[in-house]
Design an enzyme around this catalytic site. Structure first.
Site, PDB file in Angstrom:
ATOM      1  N   ASP A  28      -4.996  46.462 -28.424  1.00  0.00           N
ATOM      2  CA  ASP A  28      -5.559  45.784 -27.256  1.00  0.00           C
ATOM      3  C   ASP A  28      -7.077  45.630 -27.410  1.00  0.00           C
ATOM      4  O   ASP A  28      -7.732  46.469 -28.029  1.00  0.00           O
ATOM      5  CB  ASP A  28      -5.242  46.595 -26.000  1.00  0.00           C
ATOM      6  CG  ASP A  28      -5.436  45.798 -24.725  1.00  0.00           C
ATOM      7  OD1 ASP A  28      -5.517  44.548 -24.805  1.00  0.00           O
ATOM      8  OD2 ASP A  28      -5.520  46.409 -23.650  1.00  0.00           O
ATOM      9  N   ASN A  76       3.346  37.702 -23.108  1.00  0.00           N
ATOM     10  CA  ASN A  76       2.203  36.986 -23.694  1.00  0.00           C
ATOM     11  C   ASN A  76       2.392  35.474 -23.731  1.00  0.00           C
ATOM     12  O   ASN A  76       1.427  34.730 -23.933  1.00  0.00           O
ATOM     13  CB  ASN A  76       1.921  37.489 -25.114  1.00  0.00           C
ATOM     14  CG  ASN A  76       1.290  38.861 -25.153  1.00  0.00           C
ATOM     15  OD1 ASN A  76       1.410  39.582 -26.144  1.00  0.00           O
ATOM     16  ND2 ASN A  76       0.601  39.249 -24.074  1.00  0.00           N
TER      17      ASN A  76
END
Length: 259
Positions: A28, A76
């Protein structure tokens, strides 16, 4: 490639630390890394690809048996189309560049997630990487690609329900072992559950990543953004893991003697 020309000597580290068999990483912070440098988000994703190479190399050298990387989640897809298209191109570029080194270093590629939901070119690159590294007997480099933990659990339940309906099993046959085998990590056997899960960038959540497998996983959170993550950061996480007392709901001799 230079990444594999000189292997880092981790013998001292290995002697001092308890190396987890299975490490999972939520990669991340790519967008924030790019924003800090006034660059487009895709620049962060591109740099992150090089970080994957470095960390895969380090994990293999340390003796990790499975490295699972959360590359693209089912959620996503909601990102801007241009960014998603770029992310779908990354596996193609990554495997075209990195597979020869993976083969040389005995690392085997494995994928979890809905591969059929990926663009055709990405599917081909992924399947080629799996086939080209299939003979590797060293570390398994397992990518979670188009993966969602809740979807995985639902699909496992469907699989078992179908087996009951077809008469292959009866409901009483279903236990934790059978359910685990129905998950996408089933072929990892005793290595299916991560010993250590790392999340970069300072966020403190699992984000639908391996929720069933992570029931007793040691969690480690760091503020380091993924594009900046290094082998030293990985060693720091494993150092923390080494100091943990994993009792899995029970007691150990040390705890009992202290009480």
């Amino acid at each position: 490639m230079a990444l594999f020309k000189t292997k880092t000597n981790f013998s001292t580290v290995q002697a001092k630390l308890k190396i987890p068999d299975h490490v999972a990483i939520i990669m991340d912070g790519n967008g924030r890394w790019a924003k800090q440098r006034l660059m487009p988000r895709i620049a962060g994703h591109k740099t992150a690809m090089n970080t994957v190479k470095k960390i895969a190399t380090a994990a293999s050298d340390l003796g990790v048996k499975v490295l699972t990387l959360y590359a693209f989640s089912t959620e996503n897809w909601s990102r801007p189309k241009d960014e998603v298209n770029f992310l779908m191109q990354l596996p193609i570029d990554f495997f075209n560049d990195f597979v020869p080194d993976l083969v040389k270093n005995n690392i085997r590629v494995q994928i979890m997630g809905d591969i059929n939901g990926l663009p055709k070119g990405t599917q081909i690159a992924v399947k080629n990487a799996i086939n080209q590294t299939a003979k590797g007997t060293g570390m398994i480099l397992n990518f979670a690609l188009n993966y969602g933990g809740q979807v995985e659990i639902v699909e496992a339940a469907k699989t078992l329900a179908q087996q009951v309906a077809s008469g292959e099993i009866v409901p009483n046959d279903i236990n934790a072992t059978l359910f685990s085998r129905a998950l996408q990590t089933g072929d990892l056997g005793d290595l299916a559950a991560p010993d250590l899960m790392i999340r970069t960038s300072g966020e403190l959540r699992l984000s639908n990543f391996m929720p069933y497998q992570a029931a007793y996983t040691e969690l480690y959170f760091t503020d380091v953004l993924w594009p900046d993550y290094t082998a030293d950061n990985l060693v720091e996480a494993i150092t923390s893991f080494t100091s943990r007392d994993r009792r899995f709901g029970g007691l150990n001799d040390k705890y009992e003697s202290e009480t």
